[in-house]
Design a protein around this motif. Structure first.
Motif, mmCIF file in Angstrom:
data_model
loop_
_atom_site.group_PDB
_atom_site.id
_atom_site.type_symbol
_atom_site.label_atom_id
_atom_site.label_comp_id
_atom_site.label_asym_id
_atom_site.label_seq_id
_atom_site.Cartn_x
_atom_site.Cartn_y
_atom_site.Cartn_z
ATOM 1 N N ALA A 47 0.838 -1.202 0.000
ATOM 2 C CA ALA A 47 0.000 0.000 0.000
ATOM 3 C C ALA A 47 0.875 1.255 0.000
ATOM 4 O O ALA A 47 0.594 2.225 -0.709
ATOM 5 C CB ALA A 47 -0.921 -0.013 1.216
ATOM 6 N N ARG A 48 1.942 1.228 0.768
ATOM 7 C CA ARG A 48 2.855 2.373 0.823
ATOM 8 C C ARG A 48 3.470 2.646 -0.552
ATOM 9 O O ARG A 48 3.475 3.775 -1.037
ATOM 10 C CB ARG A 48 3.984 2.114 1.821
ATOM 11 C CG ARG A 48 3.516 1.897 3.233
ATOM 12 C CD ARG A 48 4.696 1.545 4.108
ATOM 13 N NE ARG A 48 4.269 0.928 5.348
ATOM 14 C CZ ARG A 48 5.077 0.633 6.338
ATOM 15 N NH1 ARG A 48 6.366 0.890 6.250
ATOM 16 N NH2 ARG A 48 4.616 0.075 7.434
ATOM 17 N N SER A 49 3.992 1.598 -1.172
ATOM 18 C CA SER A 49 4.624 1.740 -2.488
ATOM 19 C C SER A 49 3.642 2.221 -3.538
ATOM 20 O O SER A 49 3.981 3.061 -4.382
ATOM 21 C CB SER A 49 5.221 0.400 -2.929
ATOM 22 O OG SER A 49 6.239 0.008 -2.052
ATOM 23 N N ALA A 50 2.430 1.684 -3.501
ATOM 24 C CA ALA A 50 1.418 2.083 -4.480
ATOM 25 C C ALA A 50 1.080 3.563 -4.348
ATOM 26 O O ALA A 50 0.927 4.267 -5.348
ATOM 27 C CB ALA A 50 0.159 1.226 -4.307
ATOM 28 N N CYS A 51 0.994 4.051 -3.124
ATOM 29 C CA CYS A 51 0.699 5.465 -2.915
ATOM 30 C C CYS A 51 1.845 6.359 -3.365
ATOM 31 O O CYS A 51 1.622 7.391 -4.000
ATOM 32 C CB CYS A 51 0.348 5.742 -1.450
ATOM 33 S SG CYS A 51 -1.364 5.362 -1.084
ATOM 34 N N LEU A 52 3.060 5.981 -3.040
ATOM 35 C CA LEU A 52 4.207 6.773 -3.488
ATOM 36 C C LEU A 52 4.225 6.874 -5.013
ATOM 37 O O LEU A 52 4.424 7.959 -5.570
ATOM 38 C CB LEU A 52 5.515 6.171 -2.965
ATOM 39 C CG LEU A 52 5.794 6.373 -1.476
ATOM 40 C CD1 LEU A 52 6.998 5.535 -1.048
ATOM 41 C CD2 LEU A 52 6.013 7.842 -1.154
ATOM 42 N N ALA A 53 3.980 5.764 -5.689
ATOM 43 C CA ALA A 53 3.979 5.754 -7.155
ATOM 44 C C ALA A 53 2.813 6.578 -7.715
ATOM 45 O O ALA A 53 2.996 7.356 -8.657
ATOM 46 C CB ALA A 53 3.901 4.318 -7.670
ATOM 47 N N ALA A 54 1.631 6.431 -7.126
ATOM 48 C CA ALA A 54 0.455 7.151 -7.627
ATOM 49 C C ALA A 54 0.606 8.659 -7.460
ATOM 50 O O ALA A 54 0.287 9.435 -8.371
ATOM 51 C CB ALA A 54 -0.805 6.663 -6.912
ATOM 52 N N VAL A 55 1.099 9.098 -6.310
ATOM 53 C CA VAL A 55 1.287 10.535 -6.078
ATOM 54 C C VAL A 55 2.394 11.061 -6.980
ATOM 55 O O VAL A 55 2.270 12.141 -7.579
ATOM 56 C CB VAL A 55 1.565 10.829 -4.590
ATOM 57 C CG1 VAL A 55 1.971 12.275 -4.387
ATOM 58 C CG2 VAL A 55 0.337 10.497 -3.750
ATOM 59 N N THR A 59 1.577 13.998 -9.706
ATOM 60 C CA THR A 59 2.228 15.304 -9.584
ATOM 61 C C THR A 59 3.372 15.488 -10.573
ATOM 62 O O THR A 59 3.916 16.582 -10.691
ATOM 63 C CB THR A 59 2.780 15.500 -8.160
ATOM 64 O OG1 THR A 59 3.765 14.493 -7.896
ATOM 65 C CG2 THR A 59 1.668 15.454 -7.131
ATOM 66 N N ASN A 60 3.752 14.411 -11.262
ATOM 67 C CA ASN A 60 4.903 14.433 -12.164
ATOM 68 C C ASN A 60 6.159 14.884 -11.418
ATOM 69 O O ASN A 60 6.937 15.690 -11.907
ATOM 70 C CB ASN A 60 4.630 15.312 -13.388
ATOM 71 C CG ASN A 60 5.589 15.009 -14.523
ATOM 72 O OD1 ASN A 60 6.102 13.903 -14.625
ATOM 73 N ND2 ASN A 60 5.843 16.002 -15.366
ATOM 74 N N ASN A 61 6.302 14.382 -10.181
ATOM 75 C CA ASN A 61 7.420 14.751 -9.327
ATOM 76 C C ASN A 61 7.896 13.499 -8.591
ATOM 77 O O ASN A 61 7.129 12.872 -7.859
ATOM 78 C CB ASN A 61 6.993 15.834 -8.334
ATOM 79 C CG ASN A 61 8.157 16.443 -7.583
ATOM 80 O OD1 ASN A 61 9.185 15.811 -7.391
ATOM 81 N ND2 ASN A 61 7.975 17.668 -7.138
ATOM 82 N N GLY A 62 9.147 13.147 -8.785
ATOM 83 C CA GLY A 62 9.692 11.958 -8.133
ATOM 84 C C GLY A 62 10.156 12.178 -6.706
ATOM 85 O O GLY A 62 10.513 11.234 -6.013
ATOM 86 N N ASP A 63 10.125 13.435 -6.245
ATOM 87 C CA ASP A 63 10.562 13.755 -4.879
ATOM 88 C C ASP A 63 9.366 13.602 -3.931
ATOM 89 O O ASP A 63 8.676 14.562 -3.617
ATOM 90 C CB ASP A 63 11.121 15.180 -4.834
ATOM 91 C CG ASP A 63 11.685 15.555 -3.472
ATOM 92 O OD1 ASP A 63 11.831 14.660 -2.608
ATOM 93 O OD2 ASP A 63 11.974 16.747 -3.272
ATOM 94 N N VAL A 82 5.249 16.090 -1.175
ATOM 95 C CA VAL A 82 5.811 16.206 -2.516
ATOM 96 C C VAL A 82 6.728 17.426 -2.605
ATOM 97 O O VAL A 82 6.366 18.510 -2.145
ATOM 98 C CB VAL A 82 4.691 16.319 -3.579
ATOM 99 C CG1 VAL A 82 5.285 16.479 -4.971
ATOM 100 C CG2 VAL A 82 3.778 15.100 -3.519
ATOM 101 N N GLY A 83 7.875 17.227 -3.231
ATOM 102 C CA GLY A 83 8.801 18.326 -3.466
ATOM 103 C C GLY A 83 9.542 18.740 -2.209
ATOM 104 O O GLY A 83 9.362 18.164 -1.135
ATOM 105 N N PRO A 84 10.374 19.769 -2.333
ATOM 106 C CA PRO A 84 11.190 20.198 -1.197
ATOM 107 C C PRO A 84 10.370 20.764 -0.034
ATOM 108 O O PRO A 84 10.807 20.710 1.108
ATOM 109 C CB PRO A 84 12.110 21.264 -1.796
ATOM 110 C CG PRO A 84 11.468 21.687 -3.057
ATOM 111 C CD PRO A 84 10.649 20.531 -3.544
ATOM 112 N N THR A 85 9.170 21.277 -0.330
ATOM 113 C CA THR A 85 8.326 21.815 0.746
ATOM 114 C C THR A 85 7.391 20.758 1.324
ATOM 115 O O THR A 85 6.643 21.033 2.252
ATOM 116 C CB THR A 85 7.487 23.004 0.250
ATOM 117 O OG1 THR A 85 6.626 22.546 -0.805
ATOM 118 C CG2 THR A 85 8.363 24.148 -0.215
#
Length: 111
Positions: A47-55, A59-63, A82-85
């Motif tokens: 579930a954790r991995s799926a959410c990281l991939a979906a977000v 967002t088109n952001n790997g961070d 997501v992102g630096p913030t």
């Protein structure tokens, strides 16, 4: 007359509960809510991995980084920064890793 007494009793009980008073006349403050994010380790890795991939895809952001996890038998909730913030995104996901919903938790009124 009986209705008046019941109503008064109900009002008194409600007032006592809302004010935090105890039956002996002392008062108790309700416990403070924790400001720490909940990291429920019961949320399965799938579930954790799926959410990281979906977000990340949305967002088109790997961070991306998990900032909060709440387990439920129906759908767990994973908050991803997501992102630096670390802009917050909520992901609802089955415990087998099927994403049900991805949603930004940021006020996007100015976009």
């Amino acid at each position: 007359m009986k209705t008046y007494l019941v109503t008064t009793s109900m009002i008194c009980i409600t007032a006592a509960v809302l004010s935090g008073c105890t039956s002996d006349g002392s008062s108790q403050m309700p416990p403070m809510a924790s400001t720490q994010p909940l990291m429920d380790e019961s949320v399965p890795p799938a579930a954790r991995s799926a959410c990281l991939a979906a977000v990340s895809n949305t967002t088109n952001n790997g961070d991306v980084q998990i900032t909060e996890m709440i387990f439920s038998e129906a759908n767990s909730q994973v908050t991803v920064g997501v992102g630096p913030t670390r802009a917050p995104w909520r992901c609802l996901v089955s415990n087998s890793g099927v994403v049900a919903n991805v949603m930004s938790l940021t006020n996007e009124g100015s976009l």
